[in-house]
Design an enzyme around this catalytic site. Structure first.
Site, mmCIF file in Angstrom:
data_model
loop_
_atom_site.group_PDB
_atom_site.id
_atom_site.type_symbol
_atom_site.label_atom_id
_atom_site.label_comp_id
_atom_site.label_asym_id
_atom_site.label_seq_id
_atom_site.Cartn_x
_atom_site.Cartn_y
_atom_site.Cartn_z
ATOM 1 N N SER A 131 0.801 -19.854 -90.461
ATOM 2 C CA SER A 131 0.003 -21.092 -90.816
ATOM 3 C C SER A 131 0.309 -21.355 -92.350
ATOM 4 C CB SER A 131 -1.599 -20.672 -90.401
ATOM 5 O OG SER A 131 -2.006 -19.738 -91.005
ATOM 6 N N GLU B 135 -1.234 -23.487 -95.669
ATOM 7 C CA GLU B 135 -2.453 -24.114 -96.518
ATOM 8 C C GLU B 135 -1.841 -24.877 -97.514
ATOM 9 O OE1 GLU B 135 -5.593 -21.397 -97.474
ATOM 10 O OE2 GLU B 135 -5.947 -22.255 -99.644
ATOM 11 N N ASP C 283 -17.894 -21.862 -104.111
ATOM 12 C CA ASP C 283 -17.996 -21.419 -105.260
ATOM 13 C C ASP C 283 -18.985 -22.304 -106.129
ATOM 14 O OD1 ASP C 283 -16.736 -18.851 -105.562
ATOM 15 O OD2 ASP C 283 -14.933 -19.768 -105.545
ATOM 16 N N PHE D 289 -4.905 -18.676 -111.542
ATOM 17 C CA PHE D 289 -5.522 -18.754 -110.475
ATOM 18 C C PHE D 289 -6.320 -17.418 -109.837
ATOM 19 C CE2 PHE D 289 -3.271 -22.648 -108.480
ATOM 20 C CZ PHE D 289 -4.041 -23.644 -109.326
ATOM 21 N N HIS E 108 -0.361 -16.151 -93.536
ATOM 22 C CA HIS E 108 -1.034 -17.693 -93.839
ATOM 23 C C HIS E 108 -0.598 -17.794 -95.294
ATOM 24 C CE1 HIS E 108 -4.180 -20.710 -94.224
ATOM 25 N NE2 HIS E 108 -4.453 -20.294 -95.380
HETATM 26 P P1 FAD Z 1 -19.447 -15.336 -98.240
HETATM 27 O O1 FAD Z 1 -18.654 -14.549 -97.048
HETATM 28 O O2 FAD Z 1 -20.721 -15.942 -97.774
HETATM 29 O O3 FAD Z 1 -19.698 -14.301 -99.290
HETATM 30 C C1 FAD Z 1 -19.866 -14.467 -100.725
HETATM 31 C C2 FAD Z 1 -20.317 -13.250 -101.223
HETATM 32 O O4 FAD Z 1 -21.789 -13.158 -101.156
HETATM 33 C C3 FAD Z 1 -19.977 -12.001 -101.089
HETATM 34 O O5 FAD Z 1 -19.670 -10.982 -102.348
HETATM 35 C C4 FAD Z 1 -20.980 -11.470 -99.792
HETATM 36 O O6 FAD Z 1 -20.840 -9.913 -100.113
HETATM 37 C C5 FAD Z 1 -22.418 -11.808 -100.468
HETATM 38 N N1 FAD Z 1 -23.316 -12.284 -99.489
HETATM 39 C C6 FAD Z 1 -23.118 -13.091 -98.544
HETATM 40 N N2 FAD Z 1 -24.426 -13.048 -97.911
HETATM 41 C C7 FAD Z 1 -25.095 -12.181 -98.613
HETATM 42 C C8 FAD Z 1 -26.366 -12.096 -98.256
HETATM 43 N N3 FAD Z 1 -27.074 -12.490 -97.173
HETATM 44 N N4 FAD Z 1 -27.027 -11.198 -99.082
HETATM 45 C C9 FAD Z 1 -26.247 -10.462 -100.335
HETATM 46 N N5 FAD Z 1 -25.006 -10.991 -100.610
HETATM 47 C C10 FAD Z 1 -24.539 -11.901 -99.759
HETATM 48 N N6 FAD Z 1 -13.361 -22.450 -101.973
HETATM 49 C C11 FAD Z 1 -13.412 -23.831 -101.899
HETATM 50 O O7 FAD Z 1 -14.218 -24.273 -102.541
HETATM 51 N N7 FAD Z 1 -12.719 -24.755 -100.990
HETATM 52 C C12 FAD Z 1 -11.937 -23.796 -100.122
HETATM 53 O O8 FAD Z 1 -11.304 -24.815 -99.347
HETATM 54 C C13 FAD Z 1 -11.654 -22.698 -100.054
HETATM 55 N N8 FAD Z 1 -10.721 -22.001 -99.432
HETATM 56 C C14 FAD Z 1 -10.659 -20.584 -99.307
HETATM 57 C C15 FAD Z 1 -9.716 -19.975 -98.245
HETATM 58 C C16 FAD Z 1 -9.618 -18.618 -98.091
HETATM 59 C C17 FAD Z 1 -8.551 -18.109 -97.231
HETATM 60 C C18 FAD Z 1 -10.357 -17.786 -99.132
HETATM 61 C C19 FAD Z 1 -10.098 -16.254 -99.146
HETATM 62 C C20 FAD Z 1 -11.317 -18.173 -100.077
HETATM 63 C C21 FAD Z 1 -11.325 -19.639 -99.986
HETATM 64 N N9 FAD Z 1 -12.256 -20.393 -100.918
HETATM 65 C C22 FAD Z 1 -12.415 -21.836 -101.017
HETATM 66 C C23 FAD Z 1 -13.059 -19.563 -102.245
HETATM 67 C C24 FAD Z 1 -14.391 -19.232 -101.481
HETATM 68 O O9 FAD Z 1 -15.438 -20.182 -101.436
HETATM 69 C C25 FAD Z 1 -15.037 -18.123 -102.482
HETATM 70 O O10 FAD Z 1 -14.235 -16.936 -102.541
HETATM 71 C C26 FAD Z 1 -16.446 -17.871 -102.325
HETATM 72 O O11 FAD Z 1 -16.807 -17.241 -103.625
HETATM 73 C C27 FAD Z 1 -17.122 -16.911 -101.295
HETATM 74 O O12 FAD Z 1 -16.891 -17.522 -99.973
HETATM 75 P P2 FAD Z 1 -17.023 -16.781 -98.710
HETATM 76 O O13 FAD Z 1 -17.046 -17.554 -97.795
HETATM 77 O O14 FAD Z 1 -16.228 -15.533 -98.904
HETATM 78 O O15 FAD Z 1 -18.626 -16.318 -98.962
#
Ligand code: FAD
Length: 297
Positions: A21, A23, A115, A225, A275
């Site tokens: 895939s 991105e 973020d 990055f 990916h």
């Molecule tokens: P989560 O899985 O929600 O977790 C983030 C952190 O919070 C973790 O450390 C987790 O342990 C902690 N956490 C979660 N829930 C709880 C809880 N209930 N209590 C305590 N701690 C908790 N960013 C963008 O803005 N746009 C994009 O298009 C984008 N695409 C991405 C694609 C990929 C494949 C990846 C790997 C990252 C991407 N990101 C993108 C970055 C991402 O948004 C950041 O890494 C962000 O900081 C975390 O997102 P997450 O979905 O992993 O968060």
């Protein structure tokens, strides 16, 4: 000399087809849009499982992401996945975006927390009335439709996870909430990825954790990055690019060699899904796909 006689990366007759895939990010200007389409049209004939389009920090590309995924699907016939974050929006606003994807016939979403506006180093503050994290977002998307949902995984642990147990519990929660696979953050040392796979397997995670491969088109840009998102750049990779700032030709050759080494090492260890983070460029990714035997139709 101890050269293994069998390597999956060379075993072309026996191996199952690889799934790839790609991105992309939504282009901001006309010139960038031209490059976006040029790359999409070069990579789409490889029949990727899907092409994904990122969602700008804080939801800043909401309309552009939607427009690009719709157009990619319409123009190439390739399945498109829209990234979606929960930063700076209420649940109702995020749900509206999901409804818009559904109406547009987009069936795949990469669900992320996102973020904070200050960048990945800042603590995440939930928007009033917004989703708290990616696991909650996945559950919210599931309530709206039968999407194929991908979530993020981190070979070096998310910078905000205090321990690996917290990290893996969070990954499991996202998959249990209804995601089909995880896609990793970029990484440059395959050992980190394999350790993540081991940790996930021990926790009973069976969903695929697809490696996110970032070719180093520009060492300066990619190392910056990587630093921002908490991915480390090994010294041995940095050394390979050292002194090539003014020598784009050698830089490109080294970039291709470094990415090929990473991908083929993963293949030799049995990885079959990839990916690729294209940064809207096709050349290195085309070469990597060729090494996997993935050719245009
Ligand atoms: P989560 O899985 O929600 O977790 C983030 C952190 O919070 C973790 O450390 C987790 O342990 C902690 N956490 C979660 N829930 C709880 C809880 N209930 N209590 C305590 N701690 C908790 N960013 C963008 O803005 N746009 C994009 O298009 C984008 N695409 C991405 C694609 C990929 C494949 C990846 C790997 C990252 C991407 N990101 C993108 C970055 C991402 O948004 C950041 O890494 C962000 O900081 C975390 O997102 P997450 O979905 O992993 O968060």
């Amino acid at each position: 000399m101890n050269i293994p006689s069998e390597r999956k990366s060379r075993d072309t007759a026996e191996r199952a087809p690889f799934q790839v895939s790609f991105e992309f990010f939504p282009p901001k200007t006309d010139v960038m849009e031209e490059r976006f389409w040029e790359s999409v049209h070069k990579l789409a004939p490889l029949r990727p499982r899907f092409v994904s389009v990122t969602y700008g920090a804080g939801g800043s590309t909401r309309e552009r992401t939607l427009r690009m995924v719709k157009q990619v699907k319409a123009e190439t016939g390739v399945d498109a996945a829209a990234h979606l974050t929960c930063v700076g929006a209420t649940k109702a606003e995020v749900d509206d975006v999901v409804h818009a994807y559904k109406t547009a016939g987009i069936k795949r979403i990469v669900a992320l927390r996102g973020d904070p506006p200050g960048g990945p180093g800042q603590p995440f503050v939930q928007h009033p009335g917004g989703y708290t994290n990616a696991a909650e977002l996945v559950a919210g998307i599931r309530r709206i439709g039968d999407f194929d949902i991908s979530v993020a995984a981190y070979p070096e642990k998310h910078p905000q996870s205090p321990t690996w147990d917290v990290e893996i519990d969070n990954l499991k929660r996202k998959l249990d909430a209804g995601a089909t696979r995880a896609i990793t953050q970029m990484f440059f040392d395959n050992r980190d990825y394999f350790e993540l796979l081991e940790r996930a397997a021990k926790a009973g995670i069976t969903a695929p954790i697809v490696p996110g491969i970032q070719p180093i088109h520009s060492f300066k840009q990619i190392s910056s990055f990587a630093a921002k998102c908490g991915a480390s750049m090994p010294d041995w990779v940095a050394e390979r690019f050292d002194g090539l700032e003014e020598d784009p030709e050698t830089h490109a050759l080294v970039a291709s060699a470094v990415a090929a080494e990473q991908v083929l090492e993963l293949v030799d260890e049995g990885i079959t899904q990839f990916h690729f983070l294209t940064l809207n460029r096709s050349n290195l990714v085309l070469a990597l796909a060729r090494l996997l035997g993935v050719r245009p139709d």
